[in-house]
Design an enzyme around this catalytic site. Structure first.
Site, PDB file in Angstrom:
ATOM      1  N   ARG A  59      -3.207   3.236   8.642  1.00  0.00           N
ATOM      2  CA  ARG A  59      -3.533   2.042   7.871  1.00  0.00           C
ATOM      3  C   ARG A  59      -2.353   1.087   7.843  1.00  0.00           C
ATOM      4  NH1 ARG A  59      -4.646   4.733   2.176  1.00  0.00           N
ATOM      5  NH2 ARG A  59      -5.922   2.868   1.907  1.00  0.00           N
ATOM      6  N   ARG A  82      -3.622  -1.415  -6.182  1.00  0.00           N
ATOM      7  CA  ARG A  82      -2.780  -2.605  -6.163  1.00  0.00           C
ATOM      8  C   ARG A  82      -3.219  -3.475  -7.326  1.00  0.00           C
ATOM      9  NH1 ARG A  82      -5.810  -4.458  -0.736  1.00  0.00           N
ATOM     10  NH2 ARG A  82      -7.826  -4.758  -1.677  1.00  0.00           N
ATOM     11  N   HIS A 124     -16.092  -8.538   1.853  1.00  0.00           N
ATOM     12  CA  HIS A 124     -15.086  -9.478   2.318  1.00  0.00           C
ATOM     13  C   HIS A 124     -15.311 -10.867   1.726  1.00  0.00           C
ATOM     14  CE1 HIS A 124     -13.533 -12.451   5.258  1.00  0.00           C
ATOM     15  NE2 HIS A 124     -12.480 -11.654   5.215  1.00  0.00           N
ATOM     16  N   TYR A 158      10.952 -34.642 -17.773  1.00  0.00           N
ATOM     17  CA  TYR A 158       9.495 -34.505 -17.786  1.00  0.00           C
ATOM     18  C   TYR A 158       8.922 -34.585 -16.375  1.00  0.00           C
ATOM     19  CZ  TYR A 158       9.147 -39.579 -17.080  1.00  0.00           C
ATOM     20  OH  TYR A 158       9.243 -40.836 -16.558  1.00  0.00           O
ATOM     21  N   MET A 180      -5.927  -6.775   8.502  1.00  0.00           N
ATOM     22  CA  MET A 180      -5.359  -5.844   9.460  1.00  0.00           C
ATOM     23  C   MET A 180      -6.328  -4.682   9.602  1.00  0.00           C
ATOM     24  SD  MET A 180      -2.199  -7.227   9.751  1.00  0.00           S
ATOM     25  CE  MET A 180      -0.822  -6.150   9.693  1.00  0.00           C
ATOM     26  N   GLU A 193      12.738 -44.012  -5.115  1.00  0.00           N
ATOM     27  CA  GLU A 193      11.785 -43.662  -4.062  1.00  0.00           C
ATOM     28  C   GLU A 193      12.273 -44.024  -2.673  1.00  0.00           C
ATOM     29  OE1 GLU A 193       8.046 -45.625  -4.908  1.00  0.00           O
ATOM     30  OE2 GLU A 193       9.052 -47.244  -5.936  1.00  0.00           O
ATOM     31  N   LYS A 221       0.839  -1.203   0.000  1.00  0.00           N
ATOM     32  CA  LYS A 221       0.000   0.000   0.000  1.00  0.00           C
ATOM     33  C   LYS A 221       0.870   1.247   0.000  1.00  0.00           C
ATOM     34  CE  LYS A 221      -3.667  -0.437   2.532  1.00  0.00           C
ATOM     35  NZ  LYS A 221      -4.243  -0.635   3.875  1.00  0.00           N
ATOM     36  N   CYS A 258       7.078 -38.748 -11.015  1.00  0.00           N
ATOM     37  CA  CYS A 258       5.698 -39.216 -11.156  1.00  0.00           C
ATOM     38  C   CYS A 258       4.928 -39.143  -9.839  1.00  0.00           C
ATOM     39  CB  CYS A 258       5.676 -40.635 -11.707  1.00  0.00           C
ATOM     40  SG  CYS A 258       6.479 -41.833 -10.626  1.00  0.00           S
ATOM     41  N   ARG A 283       4.654 -49.337 -14.524  1.00  0.00           N
ATOM     42  CA  ARG A 283       5.322 -49.801 -13.309  1.00  0.00           C
ATOM     43  C   ARG A 283       4.839 -51.205 -12.979  1.00  0.00           C
ATOM     44  NH1 ARG A 283       4.114 -46.806  -7.778  1.00  0.00           N
ATOM     45  NH2 ARG A 283       2.116 -47.862  -8.061  1.00  0.00           N
ATOM     46  N   ARG A 305      -0.078 -47.486 -13.102  1.00  0.00           N
ATOM     47  CA  ARG A 305      -0.003 -48.384 -11.937  1.00  0.00           C
ATOM     48  C   ARG A 305      -0.745 -49.661 -12.278  1.00  0.00           C
ATOM     49  NH1 ARG A 305      -1.616 -43.350 -10.078  1.00  0.00           N
ATOM     50  NH2 ARG A 305      -0.269 -42.349  -8.542  1.00  0.00           N
ATOM     51  N   GLY A 345       9.736 -41.181  -7.612  1.00  0.00           N
ATOM     52  CA  GLY A 345       8.453 -41.426  -6.967  1.00  0.00           C
ATOM     53  C   GLY A 345       8.452 -40.632  -5.673  1.00  0.00           C
ATOM     54  N   THR A 346       8.079 -39.373  -5.800  1.00  0.00           N
ATOM     55  CA  THR A 346       8.321 -38.473  -4.663  1.00  0.00           C
ATOM     56  C   THR A 346       7.359 -38.670  -3.498  1.00  0.00           C
ATOM     57  OG1 THR A 346       7.141 -36.813  -5.949  1.00  0.00           O
ATOM     58  CG2 THR A 346       9.541 -36.663  -5.897  1.00  0.00           C
ATOM     59  N   ASN A 347       6.266 -39.400  -3.704  1.00  0.00           N
ATOM     60  CA  ASN A 347       5.417 -39.683  -2.544  1.00  0.00           C
ATOM     61  C   ASN A 347       6.174 -40.579  -1.574  1.00  0.00           C
ATOM     62  OD1 ASN A 347       3.513 -38.308  -3.960  1.00  0.00           O
ATOM     63  ND2 ASN A 347       2.321 -40.112  -4.546  1.00  0.00           N
ATOM     64  N   SER A 397      12.608 -42.516 -12.602  1.00  0.00           N
ATOM     65  CA  SER A 397      11.434 -41.701 -12.358  1.00  0.00           C
ATOM     66  C   SER A 397      11.338 -41.506 -10.848  1.00  0.00           C
ATOM     67  CB  SER A 397      10.184 -42.394 -12.897  1.00  0.00           C
ATOM     68  OG  SER A 397       9.058 -41.626 -12.560  1.00  0.00           O
ATOM     69  N   GLY A 427      -8.399  -7.031   4.491  1.00  0.00           N
ATOM     70  CA  GLY A 427      -9.245  -7.199   5.658  1.00  0.00           C
ATOM     71  C   GLY A 427      -8.576  -7.883   6.836  1.00  0.00           C
TER      72      GLY A 427
HETATM   73  P1  ADP Z   1      -7.606  -2.171   3.726  1.00  0.00           P
HETATM   74  O1  ADP Z   1      -6.188  -2.554   3.702  1.00  0.00           O
HETATM   75  O2  ADP Z   1      -8.445  -3.058   4.548  1.00  0.00           O
HETATM   76  O3  ADP Z   1      -8.133  -1.929   2.348  1.00  0.00           O
HETATM   77  P2  ADP Z   1      -7.260   0.651   3.972  1.00  0.00           P
HETATM   78  O4  ADP Z   1      -6.070   1.040   4.726  1.00  0.00           O
HETATM   79  O5  ADP Z   1      -7.159   0.689   2.517  1.00  0.00           O
HETATM   80  O6  ADP Z   1      -7.676  -0.786   4.473  1.00  0.00           O
HETATM   81  O7  ADP Z   1      -8.451   1.532   4.427  1.00  0.00           O
HETATM   82  C1  ADP Z   1      -9.777   1.164   4.217  1.00  0.00           C
HETATM   83  C2  ADP Z   1     -10.573   2.325   3.727  1.00  0.00           C
HETATM   84  O8  ADP Z   1     -10.464   3.418   4.584  1.00  0.00           O
HETATM   85  C3  ADP Z   1     -10.139   2.877   2.397  1.00  0.00           C
HETATM   86  O9  ADP Z   1     -10.677   2.153   1.349  1.00  0.00           O
HETATM   87  C4  ADP Z   1     -10.708   4.251   2.405  1.00  0.00           C
HETATM   88  O10 ADP Z   1     -12.060   4.240   2.005  1.00  0.00           O
HETATM   89  C5  ADP Z   1     -10.609   4.611   3.858  1.00  0.00           C
HETATM   90  N1  ADP Z   1      -9.459   5.475   4.023  1.00  0.00           N
HETATM   91  C6  ADP Z   1      -8.196   5.139   4.277  1.00  0.00           C
HETATM   92  N2  ADP Z   1      -7.407   6.202   4.317  1.00  0.00           N
HETATM   93  C7  ADP Z   1      -8.200   7.266   4.065  1.00  0.00           C
HETATM   94  C8  ADP Z   1      -7.977   8.670   3.947  1.00  0.00           C
HETATM   95  N3  ADP Z   1      -6.772   9.188   4.066  1.00  0.00           N
HETATM   96  N4  ADP Z   1      -9.042   9.442   3.688  1.00  0.00           N
HETATM   97  C9  ADP Z   1     -10.254   8.915   3.528  1.00  0.00           C
HETATM   98  N5  ADP Z   1     -10.534   7.623   3.629  1.00  0.00           N
HETATM   99  C10 ADP Z   1      -9.517   6.791   3.896  1.00  0.00           C
HETATM  100 MG    MG Z   2      -7.687  -0.692   1.217  1.00  0.00          MG
HETATM  101 MG    MG Z   3       6.013 -45.857  -4.535  1.00  0.00          MG
END
Ligand code: ADP
Ligand code: MG
Ligand code: MG
Length: 950
Positions: free
Chosen positions: A147, A397, A515, A927, A158, A821, A77, A907, A692, A636, A842-844, A840, A156
């Site tokens: 953030r 991202r 989510h 292979y 953190m 093997e 980020k 294999c 085999r 087999r 036989g990694t199991n 060949s 989601g």
């Molecule tokens: P996550 O990693 O879970 O996506 P973010 O750090 O991106 O969390 O934050 C989640 C949301 O919080 C963002 O999508 C945005 O809507 C809001 N947010 C984060 N920073 C700002 C900011 N500087 N101003 C306004 N909204 C923010």
């Molecule tokens: Mg985000």
């Molecule tokens: Mg075997």
């Protein structure tokens, strides 16, 4: 100033987090951090270091210190915020505290480097200057977001805190400045809730209970007879703030902090602390993200999407992440902030609607979309906020996508010249090819089924299973062997575990960027979300839709490609690609097939490894060939002994008291084997086939059921006691390490002889058909550890080959080789290669024998080993490179030292695993041989391995 906080009984969460902040605050001594290593250096080096202290804080905005190349240090980020700021996209200014600080934090009892405090304060001053506002100022306060952001995005996992810097004073200043008290108190109540939850630990008691803040909000709305958050007035929100603060006081016996710097350090500590919370740990395990990476912290000036009807917040993908289509895709909410869109509190609008509702901003967004794709050269997932018509980008991202979307985007972006073929191949996770091959609902069954609702299609494919409402139930039922569909109002990161156990996920709230949708896409799970007509009642454990009441344990089916929900189970059918491959659909009728074909074509151009398959029947072989298999790497033969009448002859052979009887039984088996091999040779149409010889211990074929035993006794004209005696005699304490593999053929040479005869006679037959098929058998002796074992068996094979050749007049082009093997075979590979024409792996078994570990008995400790990171992954799924892998490279080297052109393959099940395929490429194998459905994945993975090492 912080003592008041600490003097009382503070919840563990806060104590942990705030205490460290205090540490750096009350100890502003030196500017240079001196980790243990450096103290031993000379005074001179120390001075140089003092002049150029380690940078912990990286600005973005008017001045930008970072770039997208610095994701290890700044997290994904932070690095991309810097990159966007640098290319002139509208990003609110801020700074990133590097992942090194996270490492330091955990290495030093959750303390910070001593310079950090001053660095952060300087960075804040910089943001204050750019925003012309002051942090904590009573008249015009600067507000911040705090953030997290790790190297790999962990959506989601953190926690984010918004509107930091509000307190009882500054909220009034904000209200006056904006002339919008409702807005100010809306921000304040949000901040208290997030801070209370994330930093102070005021959370729901368990999965079934509500968030305590939300409960207060709901209660207030109820009292006021209001339904939408947006209906609450400034005074209502003021009241809510009061109740929130009271909740915190009563739960934690401390007040919500009023000092803005205390707030800031509390938030920073919480972000670093969240790196080791349970859901982050589970996520990292699932995606093999090392703990050492740590997270960065991003502190950024707030922009506001909740300033009225010309403000909004949203998320967008530059292309459709579900099917890859080249259209902007996403959701937004007017007059809302931050997580509202993803949290599912209100149902967001589709981006398409923005074109009408906020045309200017829509155009801005389209411009940003083009610029981002051109710059990052991949589909982007961005978060934006519109503050009084001004668009700000808060994150970008590379977007997560379904397998299908990954393929389509890579192919189309290559056609659009946004990437080249090599890049495109690297961008498609090899496993995602599967999404073109997974079953869909059987069309007729689907038509007949009752549609009870419709949600948003968020993860394609067809899922059918028992309804469960909690992660725990999902786990329990799935452990019982049932397929389940997890049904929830909305999911949170705590449901991750349950989602892993589910066939599909259904939610009644939240949009395509909720989510549930996000995680489903990553897990490749079928998902339907935001099915608003579906009512889920956790207490009563019912799901009601269209007048149908379903209970936990009832069947439900969901179609993640259309969003349709059905009562009852539905059978599934083959995918389009499979239908094309089987000739049931014309190639031109299917875009999915075109994508599949394009990617496979590209992959074949770049790979060096050949791809074979493990197949025992003509049907399996044909499927594999359709998928692109270039040979059979493992047939087999034991599977051939189980079918129909054969098992009885097999049993007769095992029960035989002498060679004469045994040969008599084997003679009966010969025609079956011969027919099977002929079928396989025909199906492979000239491609190499590795067969085999019999591998498993004999007692596996004997009946362990009383009734079956009696019937067998009658059929064979022996007494049941006799059979029992033989079973007892054949019993082994540890059959895996008993009389199996080549030991069988050495003990009973007539078995090897019969199998060799069946192979060569079948070959002769197929090679002399009217339309002859070339046959290249490769006969493989299992479980060899000594050259003499191999020599013993090879002699028989050669003798039989000569005999059959003489009798039929057919000349055979065949190889005899061995499986590697057991470790002894790997270590003595130079000796084995004097006899073996191919190896060949036989990694199991090789993994079992190298680790001294039974695959079937690792359940009791595997989880613990993963948690303690003793195993980085399951060694039976992905090659243990430093152990088993080293044996393989040793065997390769030694084998080639004796026989430079020795043919080398693998294999084991690892042959279908992309990471292991990369290893095999690097080890110089010829292979890999995997199960038929994994052949396309292996083709792509082999190309990726070649590209990586090029
Ligand atoms: P996550 O990693 O879970 O996506 P973010 O750090 O991106 O969390 O934050 C989640 C949301 O919080 C963002 O999508 C945005 O809507 C809001 N947010 C984060 N920073 C700002 C900011 N500087 N101003 C306004 N909204 C923010
Ligand atoms: Mg985000
Ligand atoms: Mg075997």
């Amino acid at each position: 100033m912080y003592n008041s906080v600490l003097s009382r009984d503070v919840g563990e969460a806060i104590r942990g987090r705030v205490a460290h902040a205090i540490d750096t605050h009350s100890n502003p001594g030196h500017r240079v951090s001196m980790p243990a290593k450096r103290t031993s250096r000379t005074a001179k080096t120390a001075r140089t270091l003092a002049k150029r202290p380690t940078r912990y804080v990286y600005a973005f905005g008017e001045r930008t210190d970072g770039s997208s190349a610095m994701r290890d240090l700044l997290g994904g980020k932070g690095a991309n915020l810097a990159e966007m700021a640098a290319i002139g996209l509208p990003v609110p200014p801020g700074f990133t505290i590097s992942t090194e600080v996270c490492t330091y934090f955990y290495d030093n009892q959750r303390r910070y480097p001593s310079v950090l405090k001053a660095d952060v304060e300087a960075a804040i001053a910089d943001v204050e200057r750019q925003q012309r506002k002051v942090f904590g100022d009573a008249d015009d306060p600067l507000l911040l977001s705090v953030r997290s952001g790790a190297r790999e995005s962990m959506p989601g996992m953190m926690d984010t805190i918004l509107n930091l810097g509000l307190n009882d004073l500054t909220v009034e200043g904000l209200a006056k400045r904006t002339a919008n008290p409702r807005f100010a108190y809306d921000c304040y109540r949000r901040f208290i809730q997030m801070y209370g939850d994330v930093v102070m630990g005021v959370q729901p008691a368990n999965q079934e209970s509500h968030d305590p803040f939300d409960a207060l909000m709901d209660a207030l709305k109820h009292e006021l007879h209001k339904t939408q958050d947006t209906e609450l007035t400034a005074d209502d929100l003021k009241e809510l703030v009061k109740r929130y603060k009271k909740l915190i006081r009563s739960r934690k016996r401390v007040d919500f902090p009023q000092d803005v710097y205390e707030q800031l350090w509390g938030a920073i500590g919480a972000v670093f602390g969240s790196w080791k919370n349970e859901r982050a740990i589970i996520y990292r395990q699932r995606y093999s993200i090392p703990t050492e990476w740590g997270t960065a912290v991003n502190v950024q000036a707030m922009v506001f999407g909740n300033l009225g009807d010309d403000s909004a917040t949203g998320v967008a993908f530059t292309r459709d992440p579900a099917n890859g289509e080249n259209v902007i895709y996403g959701e937004y909410l007017v007059n809302a902030q931050g997580e509202d869109v993803v949290a599912g509190v209100r149902t967001p609008k589709q981006i398409a609607e923005m074109e009408r509702e906020m045309p200017e901003s829509y155009k801005d967004l389209q411009r940003v979309r083009a610029k981002l794709e051109k710059h990052f050269r991949d589909m982007q997932d961005l978060e934006f906020t519109i503050e009084n018509r001004r668009l700000f980008i808060l994150q970008t991202r590379n977007g997560k996508r379904t397998g299908l979307a990954a393929i389509r985007i890579a192919v189309e972006m290559t056609e659009e010249k946004l990437m080249d073929q090599r890049t495109a191949l690297r961008k498609i996770p090899a496993e995602s090819i599967d999404s073109l091959l997974v079953p869909v609902f059987d069309a007729r069954a689907q038509k007949a089924a009752r549609v009870i609702g419709r949600g948003l299609p968020a993860g394609p494919g067809a899922a059918s299973g028992l309804i469960v409402f909690t992660a725990n139930a999902a786990e329990q039922e799935s452990r019982r062997g049932n397929r389940v569909v997890l049904c929830r109002m909305e999911t949170s990161p705590d449901d991750l575990r349950g989602m892993l156990y589910s066939q599909g996920i259904l939610t009644s709230r939240g949009g395509v960027s909720s989510h549930a949708a996000l995680v489903a896409r990553q897990l490749g799970k079928v998902c339907v979300c935001g099915a608003t007509n579906v009512m889920i009642n956790y207490e009563r454990k019912t799901l009601t839709a269209d007048g149908v009441v379903l209970r936990e344990g009832d069947y439900i089916s969901i179609d993640g490609s259309t969003g349709e929900i059905y009562a009852g189970p539905i059978d599934s059918a083959d995918s389009e690609v499979k239908r094309v491959l089987n000739g049931a659909l014309a190639p031109s009728e299917s875009y999915a097939y075109r994508l599949f074909h394009t990617v496979m074509d590209w992959a074949d151009k770049h790979r060096r490894l050949k791809i074979r398959t493990n197949a025992d029947t003509p049907a399996m072989a044909e499927q594999a060939v359709a998928f692109g298999a270039e040979g059979i790497g493992l047939c087999r033969t034991e599977h051939m002994f189980f079918e129909g009448d054969r098992i009885d002859y097999m049993r007769q052979m095992i029960l035989a008291v002498d060679e004469v009887q045994r040969r008599a039984a084997l003679k009966m088996l010969l025609p079956f084997q011969k027919k099977d091999f002929a079928g396989l040779f025909k199906a492979m149409n000239g491609r190499p086939v590795t067969i085999r010889l019999l591998d498993p211990p004999l007692h596996e074929f004997l009946p362990h059921d009383d009734g079956v035993r009696r019937k067998l006794a009658i059929k064979l004209g022996v007494s049941p006691e006799f059979i029992m005696d033989r079973i007892r005699a054949l019993h082994e304490e540890n059959p895996m390490l008993g009389c199996r593999g080549c030991r069988l053929g050495i003990l009973y040479p007539e078995i090897t002889e019969m199998q060799a005869r069946a192979i060569f006679e079948a070959a002769a037959q197929v090679m002399t058909m009217k339309k002859p098929v070339v046959v290249k058998p490769e006969i493989m002796i299992p479980l060899v550890g000594f050259k003499a074992e191999l020599a013993d068996q090879v002699t028989i094979v050669h003798r039989v080959a000569r005999e059959v050749a003489q009798r039929t007049g057919v000349k055979f082009d065949y190889l005899v080789g061995t499986m590697i093997e057991v470790p002894r075979a790997a270590i003595t590979a130079d000796e084995l290669a004097e006899v073996a024409e191919f190896f060949s792996f036989g990694t199991n078994d090789l993994t079992q024998t190298t680790l001294g570990l039974s695959r079937d008995d690792m359940g009791s400790f595997f989880e613990t080993y993963r948690q303690k990171e003793i195993y980085q992954h399951n060694p039976f799924a992905s090659i243990d490179e430093s152990g088993v892998g080293r044996l393989i490279t040793t065997a390769v080297e030694r084998g080639r030292s004796t026989r430079p052109n020795i043919k080398l393959g693998i294999c084991g099940e690892h042959a279908g695993d992309p990471a292991s395929i990369a290893f095999c490429h690097a080890a110089g194998l010829d292979y890999v041989s995997c199960s038929p459905p994994r052949v396309p994945i292996a083709r792509l993975a082999a190309a990726q391995a070649a590209l990586k090492s090029a």
